[in-house]
Design a protein around this motif. Structure first.
Motif, PDB file in Angstrom:
ATOM      1  N   THR A 274     -64.250 -23.419 -26.229  1.00 21.80           N
ATOM      2  CA  THR A 274     -64.957 -22.211 -25.832  1.00 21.80           C
ATOM      3  C   THR A 274     -64.024 -21.008 -25.766  1.00 21.80           C
ATOM      4  O   THR A 274     -64.484 -19.872 -25.647  1.00 21.80           O
ATOM      5  N   ASP A 275     -62.701 -21.270 -25.790  1.00 20.24           N
ATOM      6  CA  ASP A 275     -61.675 -20.229 -25.641  1.00 20.24           C
ATOM      7  C   ASP A 275     -61.659 -19.600 -24.250  1.00 20.24           C
ATOM      8  O   ASP A 275     -60.992 -18.590 -24.028  1.00 20.24           O
ATOM      9  N   LYS A 276     -62.387 -20.187 -23.303  1.00 18.60           N
ATOM     10  CA  LYS A 276     -62.435 -19.632 -21.950  1.00 18.60           C
ATOM     11  C   LYS A 276     -61.433 -20.285 -21.013  1.00 18.60           C
ATOM     12  O   LYS A 276     -61.091 -19.721 -19.968  1.00 18.60           O
ATOM     13  N   VAL A 277     -60.986 -21.475 -21.366  1.00 22.52           N
ATOM     14  CA  VAL A 277     -60.023 -22.189 -20.523  1.00 22.52           C
ATOM     15  C   VAL A 277     -59.016 -22.921 -21.401  1.00 22.52           C
ATOM     16  O   VAL A 277     -59.277 -23.230 -22.562  1.00 22.52           O
ATOM     17  N   ARG A 278     -57.859 -23.195 -20.812  1.00 20.06           N
ATOM     18  CA  ARG A 278     -56.851 -24.063 -21.411  1.00 20.06           C
ATOM     19  C   ARG A 278     -56.420 -25.065 -20.351  1.00 20.06           C
ATOM     20  O   ARG A 278     -56.592 -24.832 -19.150  1.00 20.06           O
ATOM     21  N   PHE A 279     -55.820 -26.174 -20.790  1.00 27.56           N
ATOM     22  CA  PHE A 279     -55.450 -27.223 -19.855  1.00 27.56           C
ATOM     23  C   PHE A 279     -54.028 -27.710 -20.096  1.00 27.56           C
ATOM     24  O   PHE A 279     -53.558 -27.757 -21.231  1.00 27.56           O
ATOM     25  N   LYS A 280     -53.389 -28.083 -19.016  1.00 26.70           N
ATOM     26  CA  LYS A 280     -52.107 -28.775 -19.075  1.00 26.70           C
ATOM     27  C   LYS A 280     -52.261 -30.057 -18.268  1.00 26.70           C
ATOM     28  O   LYS A 280     -52.695 -30.025 -17.112  1.00 26.70           O
ATOM     29  N   VAL A 281     -51.933 -31.185 -18.885  1.00 28.33           N
ATOM     30  CA  VAL A 281     -52.118 -32.484 -18.245  1.00 28.33           C
ATOM     31  C   VAL A 281     -50.766 -33.087 -17.909  1.00 28.33           C
ATOM     32  O   VAL A 281     -49.874 -33.182 -18.763  1.00 28.33           O
ATOM     33  N   ASP A 282     -50.596 -33.481 -16.658  1.00 30.60           N
ATOM     34  CA  ASP A 282     -49.374 -34.133 -16.191  1.00 30.60           C
ATOM     35  C   ASP A 282     -49.782 -35.399 -15.455  1.00 30.60           C
ATOM     36  O   ASP A 282     -50.086 -35.363 -14.262  1.00 30.60           O
ATOM     37  N   GLY A 283     -49.817 -36.528 -16.174  1.00 31.01           N
ATOM     38  CA  GLY A 283     -50.286 -37.767 -15.569  1.00 31.01           C
ATOM     39  C   GLY A 283     -51.765 -37.658 -15.229  1.00 31.01           C
ATOM     40  O   GLY A 283     -52.598 -37.427 -16.094  1.00 31.01           O
ATOM     41  N   LYS A 284     -52.082 -37.796 -13.943  1.00 36.70           N
ATOM     42  CA  LYS A 284     -53.475 -37.677 -13.496  1.00 36.70           C
ATOM     43  C   LYS A 284     -53.744 -36.327 -12.846  1.00 36.70           C
ATOM     44  O   LYS A 284     -54.729 -36.159 -12.131  1.00 36.70           O
ATOM     45  N   LYS A 285     -52.873 -35.357 -13.111  1.00 35.61           N
ATOM     46  CA  LYS A 285     -53.072 -34.003 -12.621  1.00 35.61           C
ATOM     47  C   LYS A 285     -53.391 -33.087 -13.800  1.00 35.61           C
ATOM     48  O   LYS A 285     -52.690 -33.089 -14.812  1.00 35.61           O
ATOM     49  N   VAL A 286     -54.467 -32.313 -13.682  1.00 38.55           N
ATOM     50  CA  VAL A 286     -54.884 -31.384 -14.731  1.00 38.55           C
ATOM     51  C   VAL A 286     -54.827 -29.964 -14.188  1.00 38.55           C
ATOM     52  O   VAL A 286     -55.443 -29.657 -13.163  1.00 38.55           O
ATOM     53  N   ILE A 287     -54.078 -29.121 -14.865  1.00 37.32           N
ATOM     54  CA  ILE A 287     -53.963 -27.710 -14.486  1.00 37.32           C
ATOM     55  C   ILE A 287     -54.864 -26.904 -15.415  1.00 37.32           C
ATOM     56  O   ILE A 287     -54.772 -27.014 -16.643  1.00 37.32           O
ATOM     57  N   VAL A 288     -55.750 -26.109 -14.826  1.00 36.46           N
ATOM     58  CA  VAL A 288     -56.702 -25.301 -15.588  1.00 36.46           C
ATOM     59  C   VAL A 288     -56.185 -23.868 -15.644  1.00 36.46           C
ATOM     60  O   VAL A 288     -55.939 -23.250 -14.606  1.00 36.46           O
ATOM     61  N   MET A 289     -56.039 -23.345 -16.853  1.00 37.36           N
ATOM     62  CA  MET A 289     -55.515 -21.997 -17.050  1.00 37.36           C
ATOM     63  C   MET A 289     -56.534 -21.135 -17.772  1.00 37.36           C
ATOM     64  O   MET A 289     -57.471 -21.648 -18.392  1.00 37.36           O
ATOM     65  N   GLN A 290     -56.345 -19.836 -17.704  1.00 31.64           N
ATOM     66  CA  GLN A 290     -57.230 -18.906 -18.386  1.00 31.64           C
ATOM     67  C   GLN A 290     -57.127 -19.106 -19.888  1.00 31.64           C
ATOM     68  O   GLN A 290     -56.053 -19.408 -20.415  1.00 31.64           O
ATOM     69  N   GLY A 291     -58.261 -18.946 -20.583  1.00 31.56           N
ATOM     70  CA  GLY A 291     -58.291 -19.132 -22.024  1.00 31.56           C
ATOM     71  C   GLY A 291     -57.585 -18.016 -22.762  1.00 31.56           C
ATOM     72  O   GLY A 291     -57.086 -17.046 -22.168  1.00 31.56           O
ATOM     73  N   TYR A 292     -57.600 -18.135 -24.087  1.00 31.20           N
ATOM     74  CA  TYR A 292     -56.901 -17.147 -24.916  1.00 31.20           C
ATOM     75  C   TYR A 292     -57.706 -15.869 -25.025  1.00 31.20           C
ATOM     76  O   TYR A 292     -58.920 -15.894 -24.987  1.00 31.20           O
TER      77      TYR A 292
END
Length: 406
Positions: A388-406
């Motif tokens: 959707t270009d609205k969000v980006r994700f970074k995955v570290d094990g079982k932790k997911v960081i949600v960041m603003q999209g492009y």
């Protein structure tokens, strides 16, 4: 039918008569990370043939039409597929050199759109070779695939008389309580005792038939507590988390659900009850029949189908009309389904189902529409949302960081 074998050097007449099945075969091989360098060269060659563009367009229309008719939609992705896929291929055709060279995926966005077809259609595992040339998967890629997080499944714990704890068989699809407690296939689990509690963990769900014949479905991180035999004047259960009910009719014994600082009274109906502690409201949504929602302070409301009562954390009480009930009970039907949903509300559902920790950074507050299956790996869900270009994700094990999209 076995997949067709194609030699590395493909004569012109073979390319001209290339079928959608063959083209799909190589795209699927690419997406699941099993494509060989030779097959990748074949796919590159095919994708740049003018004849293949018509096949791609027809394939896209077939897949999207079938997916839409089945009720699975992702509006923003579908629109991009329809408008951009062939443009991207044509742009690459005009810029392409005579010699085929491996090109990083981030420069081949048309293949990202082709990948979206398979995500929407099959939920197949997707692994992207980000910022790398395409090659056979090495040990690092295989390790990443193996470390992906699987979706939730049938998992629950049964507690009898507050002391007998039984972890239910995840290979079964439900239990029935009537004197004895059995799986739906008739296999006995235990005697019912006097008090029964059924609880699902994060990443679990379960279905049960209650002593009166009513049916209940528990979502992840939820529980229901009830007597093994209901009394003569009422059928009373206590619920935490989220549950969907189909209540057996009994005019002499109202069915009462206690939870979220309220009581729901029904005679025979279908409704959804959501009382997660981390949600802003306790929501009761009526699909069929009628229910009376009563608060501890005496306030309340009789709901009609399509209405949803909302008890807010500040104790204010409201009723919403014409609720999208299919969205409310999508979880029970094996779907994530959103309409103008915030990233926070979406990720709460994802966190409970995949049993992960989610951190949302500032700026990632967009609203998203969409619908896709719950029985897919976490990586697929994140890739779909990223499209959707609205969000980006970074995955570290079982932790997911949600960041603003492009």
């Amino acid at each position: 039918m076995s997949r067709p074998h194609l030699p590395l050097k493909i004569p012109d007449y073979t390319i001209i008569t290339m079928t959608a099945d063959r083209l799909t075969y190589y795209i699927e091989r690419y997406l699941d990370g099993s494509i060989t360098p030779e097959e990748w060269s074949i796919l590159q060659e095919l994708m740049h043939q003018p004849e293949s563009q018509q096949v791609l367009e027809e394939l896209m229309e077939i897949q999207l039409t079938a997916r839409h008719s089945a009720g699975f939609t992702y509006p923003s992705v579908i629109e991009r597929l329809k408008t951009d896929l062939l443009v991207k291929v044509q742009q690459e055709n005009s810029a392409r050199q005579t010699t085929i060279k491996p090109i990083p995926l981030y420069k081949r966005k048309w293949l990202r759109y082709a990948a979206a077809i398979l995500i929407l259609t099959t939920g197949t595992f997707i692994y992207y070779f980000n910022n790398k040339t395409i090659q056979s998967p090495g040990p690092e890629e295989i390790a990443i695939a193996k470390n992906d997080i699987a979706p939730g499944t049938n998992r629950a714990v049964l507690t009898i008389n507050n002391n007998q704890r039984i972890e239910l068989d995840s290979g079964k699809n439900g239990i029935s309580i009537s004197g004895n407690i059995t799986y739906n296939d008739g296999e006995k689990i235990a005697s019912a005792g006097q008090l029964v509690q059924l609880a699902t963990p994060r990443g679990g769900q379960w279905q049960a038939t209650l002593p009166d014949g009513s049916a209940v479905w528990l979502n992840a991180a939820s529980s229901i507590r009830f007597p093994s035999t209901f009394s003569e004047d009422e059928r009373r259960v206590e619920v935490t988390g989220e549950a969907y009910f189909e209540i057996a009719k009994d005019a002499t014994r109202p069915f009462k659900v206690i939870g979220g600082n309220q009581e729901i009274e029904v005679l025979g109906t279908s409704f959804n009850f959501n009382a997660y502690d981390d949600e802003a409201i306790v929501a009761t949504t009526l699909l069929q029949g009628s229910v009376k929602v009563s608060l501890r302070n005496g306030a309340g409301k009789v709901l009609i189908p399509g209405q949803q009562s909302q008890l807010h954390r500040n104790n204010s009480f409201t009723v919403t009309n014409n609720v999208n009930t299919s969205e409310v009970i999508a979880w029970k039907n094996g779907l994530f389904q959103f309409k103008n949903a915030t990233v926070e509300s979406i990720m709460k559902q994802v966190a409970r189902w995949y049993d992960i920790e989610v951190k949302i950074e500032s700026g990632a507050s967009q609203e998203i529409d969409g619908s896709f299956p719950r029985n897919t790996q976490l990586s697929n869900v994140l890739k779909i949302l990223e499209l959707t270009d609205k969000v980006r994700f970074k995955v570290d094990g079982k932790k997911v960081i949600v960041m603003q999209g492009y």
